[in-house]
Enzyme design. Structure first.
Site, PDB file in Angstrom:
ATOM      1  N   GLY A  13     107.770  68.081  64.934  1.00 23.89           N
ATOM      2  CA  GLY A  13     108.874  67.970  65.947  1.00 23.89           C
ATOM      3  C   GLY A  13     108.286  67.653  67.285  1.00 23.89           C
ATOM      4  O   GLY A  13     107.147  68.063  67.664  1.00 23.89           O
ATOM      5  N   GLY A 117     101.786  70.477  66.029  1.00 18.62           N
ATOM      6  CA  GLY A 117     101.924  71.987  65.667  1.00 18.62           C
ATOM      7  C   GLY A 117     101.209  72.306  64.714  1.00 18.62           C
ATOM      8  O   GLY A 117     100.282  71.562  64.065  1.00 18.62           O
ATOM      9  N   ASP A 142     107.701  76.248  70.551  1.00 21.15           N
ATOM     10  CA  ASP A 142     107.634  77.541  70.069  1.00 21.15           C
ATOM     11  C   ASP A 142     106.440  78.441  70.727  1.00 21.15           C
ATOM     12  O   ASP A 142     106.533  79.869  70.745  1.00 21.15           O
ATOM     13  CB  ASP A 142     107.516  77.717  68.606  1.00 21.15           C
ATOM     14  CG  ASP A 142     108.576  77.021  67.757  1.00 21.15           C
ATOM     15  OD1 ASP A 142     109.722  76.588  68.679  1.00 21.15           O
ATOM     16  OD2 ASP A 142     108.533  76.510  66.662  1.00 21.15           O
ATOM     17  N   GLY A 185     112.719  78.603  68.336  1.00 21.92           N
ATOM     18  CA  GLY A 185     111.334  79.434  68.175  1.00 21.92           C
ATOM     19  C   GLY A 185     110.905  79.785  66.946  1.00 21.92           C
ATOM     20  O   GLY A 185     109.718  80.303  66.867  1.00 21.92           O
ATOM     21  N   ILE A 289     118.455  70.590  72.755  1.00 22.70           N
ATOM     22  CA  ILE A 289     118.383  70.222  74.098  1.00 22.70           C
ATOM     23  C   ILE A 289     117.088  70.802  74.715  1.00 22.70           C
ATOM     24  O   ILE A 289     116.460  70.310  75.647  1.00 22.70           O
ATOM     25  CB  ILE A 289     119.513  70.783  74.739  1.00 22.70           C
ATOM     26  CG1 ILE A 289     120.915  69.996  74.400  1.00 22.70           C
ATOM     27  CG2 ILE A 289     119.656  70.944  76.134  1.00 22.70           C
ATOM     28  CD1 ILE A 289     122.030  70.557  74.921  1.00 22.70           C
ATOM     29  N   GLN A 290     116.618  71.885  73.894  1.00 23.66           N
ATOM     30  CA  GLN A 290     115.334  72.415  74.547  1.00 23.66           C
ATOM     31  C   GLN A 290     114.079  71.603  74.239  1.00 23.66           C
ATOM     32  O   GLN A 290     112.889  71.554  74.713  1.00 23.66           O
ATOM     33  CB  GLN A 290     115.073  73.941  73.669  1.00 23.66           C
ATOM     34  CG  GLN A 290     116.082  74.868  73.987  1.00 23.66           C
ATOM     35  CD  GLN A 290     116.291  75.904  72.803  1.00 23.66           C
ATOM     36  OE1 GLN A 290     115.492  76.791  72.993  1.00 23.66           O
ATOM     37  NE2 GLN A 290     116.979  75.500  72.035  1.00 23.66           N
TER      38      GLN A 290
HETATM   39  O1  F6P Z   1     109.154  74.097  65.861  1.00 25.48           O
HETATM   40  C1  F6P Z   1     109.770  73.429  66.905  1.00 25.48           C
HETATM   41  C2  F6P Z   1     111.394  73.657  66.412  1.00 25.48           C
HETATM   42  O2  F6P Z   1     112.216  73.151  67.466  1.00 25.48           O
HETATM   43  C3  F6P Z   1     111.686  75.248  66.040  1.00 25.48           C
HETATM   44  O3  F6P Z   1     112.005  75.934  67.298  1.00 25.48           O
HETATM   45  C4  F6P Z   1     113.182  74.892  65.436  1.00 25.48           C
HETATM   46  O4  F6P Z   1     113.137  75.947  64.555  1.00 25.48           O
HETATM   47  C5  F6P Z   1     112.798  73.644  64.612  1.00 25.48           C
HETATM   48  O5  F6P Z   1     111.413  73.004  65.488  1.00 25.48           O
HETATM   49  C6  F6P Z   1     113.723  72.730  64.529  1.00 25.48           C
HETATM   50  O6  F6P Z   1     113.368  71.639  63.672  1.00 25.48           O
HETATM   51  P1  F6P Z   1     114.214  70.385  63.460  1.00 25.48           P
HETATM   52  O7  F6P Z   1     113.846  69.294  64.603  1.00 25.48           O
HETATM   53  O8  F6P Z   1     113.635  69.755  62.172  1.00 25.48           O
HETATM   54  O9  F6P Z   1     115.857  70.622  63.280  1.00 25.48           O
END
Ligand code: F6P
Length: 364
Positions: A13, A117, A142, A185, A289-290
């Site tokens: 991600g 990650g 995270d 997270g 957005i985070q």
């Molecule tokens: O590991 C980063 C993260 O943003 C997590 O906080 C979240 O659960 C996950 O990836 C979301 O993943 P995706 O972009 O596949 O929806």
């Protein structure tokens, strides 16, 4: 050792600060070693299918404040277990690791910098064991990687969540509502805890401390009785109730890779609270957005330091290591000690104690 040609890929991600790392590696490799820099596109997919481009000082100009990654990324391209749908809609799994090693050799790289990650670093370590000269650079919003004080992307995500809380504070107070913010997270509560403290939350629920809903209700009622009939709750997407409840997952369920998508706990808690109290409850799910947008100054500096140190480590032949923040220095950590481990919030940590000392309810 001489660095003539180096490769960079960003996997998993995305998060803010990836371009700062790409820029720093490119500049340090060219300025310090006169090397050619190859950007491998879309994470390990670029290694499997030989998709690449050359990076130089000009092409990495002006990317420092840019969110995302100019190389693209993917969390579906594990070369050891590559999953895709066949013509009949069935999932087929391929082992493309040999093919990736062949492509690596074809690219004639002296080093591969892998920015990722936990999952991406684990794959990198497998390639290192098969002889590839790999250096890892840790990233994730995270902040749950062992061996580094902070991952870049985290502080930006915390700031985004904090800004959201500032806004929820004013509308929540005006309407006298219980406002819930669900943050990301995965199984770690770092974003919820730090943004909750920074944003003046009254209740913070994290996966590491299973919450007791009765205590959450007591806190809301106590505030109302004291003349503040509004409350702000930050809940991490991986938070669970006391008594062994399961994490709540997204309706869409698992991804093609079998990874469970978390999400929904905020709305679940909102309905449970709304049934028990004469106050309106609203939930905001902050979501991706985070992850998007411009990195803050901390993440730009951290990404730049990690990138430039990664090049130094490669020149010293320190393959199989990850660069990490060991405050105040950037140091090296062997990838074999890190693979498959996550760093969670210790429930007795000073940060949790600090939150509780100032009256924040942690659901226990
Ligand atoms: O590991 C980063 C993260 O943003 C997590 O906080 C979240 O659960 C996950 O990836 C979301 O993943 P995706 O972009 O596949 O929806």
């Amino acid at each position: 050792m001489p660095l003539r040609r180096v490769g960079i890929l960003t996997g998993g991600g995305d998060c803010s600060g990836l371009n700062a790392v790409i820029r720093a590696i490119t500049r340090a490799a060219i300025i310090q070693h006169n090397a050619t820099v190859i950007g491998i596109e879309d994470g390990f997919e670029g290694l499997i299918f030989d998709r690449r481009c050359e990076l130089d000082i000009k092409s990495t100009r002006e990317i420092l404040p840019l969110g995302g990654t100019i190389l693209g990324t993917s969390n579906k391209g594990n070369p050891f277990e590559y999953r895709e749908f066949d013509d009949k809609g069935q999932i087929v799994v391929h082992d493309y690791s040999e093919r990736s090693v062949k492509n690596f050799k074809k690219m004639m790289l002296d080093c591969l910098f892998v920015v990722g990650g936990e999952g991406t670093l684990m794959i990198s370590h497998e390639f290192f064991k098969r002889g590839l000269p790999v250096i890892g650079v840790p990233k994730t919003i995270d902040n749950d990687l062992e061996g580094t004080d902070y991952t870049f992307g985290f502080q930006t995500a915390v700031q985004v969540a904090c800004d959201a809380l500032d806004r929820l504070q004013t509308t929540g107070k005006s309407h006298e509502r219980v406002m819930i913010l669900e943050v990301m997270g995965r199984h770690a509560g770092w974003i919820a805890l730090e943004s909750g403290i920074a944003g003046g939350a009254h209740i913070i629920l994290i996966p590491e401390i299973p919450y007791n809903l009765d205590l959450v209700m007591d806190k809301i009622k106590l505030r109302a009785a004291g003349g503040s009939p509004f409350s702000i709750i930050v809940v991490a997407e991986g938070a669970k109730p006391v008594g062994g409840g399961e994490v709540i997952t997204h309706e869409a369920g698992k991804t093609l890779q079998g990874v469970v998508r978390l999400g929904g706990v905020g709305n679940t808690i909102a309905s449970q609270i709304a049934c028990n109290i004469d106050l309106e409850v609203r939930c905001t799910v902050l979501g991706h957005i985070q992850r998007g947008g411009t990195p803050n100054a901390f993440d730009r500096v951290l990404g730049t330091r990690l990138g430039s140190y990664a090049v130094q480590a490669a020149a010293e032949g320190k393959f199989g290591h990850m660069v990490s923040l060991n405050t105040p220095d950037i140091t090296l950590a062997p990838m074999e000690n890190l693979a498959g481990k996550v760093r969670l919030v210790p429930p007795t940590s000073q940060l949790v104690q600090c939150a509780e000392a100032i009256g924040i309810c942690m659901g226990r």
